[in-house]
Design an enzyme around this catalytic site. Structure first.
Site, short mmCIF file in Angstrom:
data_model
loop_
_atom_site.label_atom_id
_atom_site.label_comp_id
_atom_site.label_asym_id
_atom_site.label_seq_id
_atom_site.Cartn_x
_atom_site.Cartn_y
_atom_site.Cartn_z
N CYS A 192 2.51 2.90 -5.22
CA CYS A 192 3.21 1.71 -5.03
C CYS A 192 2.81 0.78 -6.18
O CYS A 192 1.79 0.76 -6.85
CB CYS A 192 2.82 0.91 -3.73
N CYS A 205 10.20 -0.07 -7.26
CA CYS A 205 9.46 -0.01 -6.04
C CYS A 205 9.65 1.40 -5.38
O CYS A 205 10.69 1.96 -5.40
CB CYS A 205 10.46 -0.77 -5.08
#
Length: 275
Positions: free
Chosen positions: A191, A77
């Site tokens: 992302c 992440c």
């Protein structure tokens, strides 16, 4: 004497880290155990306060590391990596591998010296991103778009649902319509969720764009860390787990999707922090 199978704990705020798990499955030895934890109760991380996220990550990792005793933890992440890796490494005696926006990579491959970066709004506004640009891409124009809807669309794509091209194109326009945007020749994915929108990106963008997805390089780094591991005495050989911190919005669709990655059930983390 050979070591028992290695164990990796992969973490993300949602299903985005499963894009890196795909890369892990093809990069790591076949018998490697890969556990997955999604903090879906607080998804998306890019919209949360830093102090809340750091405290939450420390608490979640305390439980999972104690229970699973992984050889390496992958923070799949970008938001969590940019704000919490230092705190996690200071707290736990286990190697951590993070995912950061591919700014250095983009600077190496861009011929026009203008590249785009798609990220969450949280990653886009943090000083860490500017420091990456100053350190590795000072001679480039970095055009960043903090996209709120792409992570949601990526989750839908992962579940096998159709995604509205108009919504994806609307996010991409923020890059190409920015000053000097017409010179973009490279776009990095900031992302992990965005991997699941790759087909749409390729369909909706000029064909000569270099798309940089860090999933495979991150998986290769995890493999290097595993190759240096030492045996953990007393560790139980637990089956792989895929764990959520909150109920899945559509557990049937999610179970069908995760089966492609070798997971056959979903567990809910007992006593997970409430958002």
């Amino acid at each position: 004497m050979s070591l028992p199978p290695g164990r990796v704990l992969a973490f993300d705020s949602g299903i985005g880290g499963l894009a890196v798990v795909q890369a892990l499955r093809t990069t790591l030895p076949e018998n490697t155990r890969i556990d997955y934890l999604a903090d879906n109760a607080l998804f998306p991380y890019g919209e949360q306060e830093d102090s809340l996220l750091v405290a939450r990550l420390l608490s979640l990792m305390e439980e999972r590391i104690t229970h699973l005793r992984p050889d390496v933890v992958l923070i799949a992440c970008n938001t969590a990596s940019t704000i919490a890796l230092d705190a996690l490494r200071a707290r736990f005696d286990v190697p951590f591998v993070g995912c950061v926006p591919p700014v250095r990579w983009a600077a190496r491959v861009s011929q026009s010296r203008v590249f785009g970066l798609l990220a969450t709004r949280g990653t886009a506004r943090r000083p860490y991103l500017r420091s990456l640009r100053d350190s590795y891409a000072a001679d480039c124009e970095m055009i960043v778009h903090g996209a709120r809807t792409l992570a949601d669309l990526a989750e839908q794509a992962f579940l096998g649902r159709s995604v509205d091209d108009a919504l994806v194109a609307g996010e991409l326009r923020h890059l190409f319509e920015a000053p000097q945007g017409q010179k973009i020749d490279t776009i990095g994915l900031g992302c992990t969720h965005y991997t699941f929108l790759t087909d749409a990106f390729l369909r909706l963008c000029p064909p000569d764009i270099n798309w940089l997805d860090p999933a495979v390089p991150v998986a290769q780094q995890v493999n290097r860390v595993l190759e240096m591991r030492r045996e953990q005495p007393g560790r139980r050989d637990l089956p792989e787990s895929l764990t959520l911190t909150g109920p899945a919005a559509d557990s049937a669709a999610l179970k069908q999707a995760i089966a492609r990655l070798g997971y056959h059930d979903i567990t809910l983390l007992e006593g997970a922090l409430t958002p």
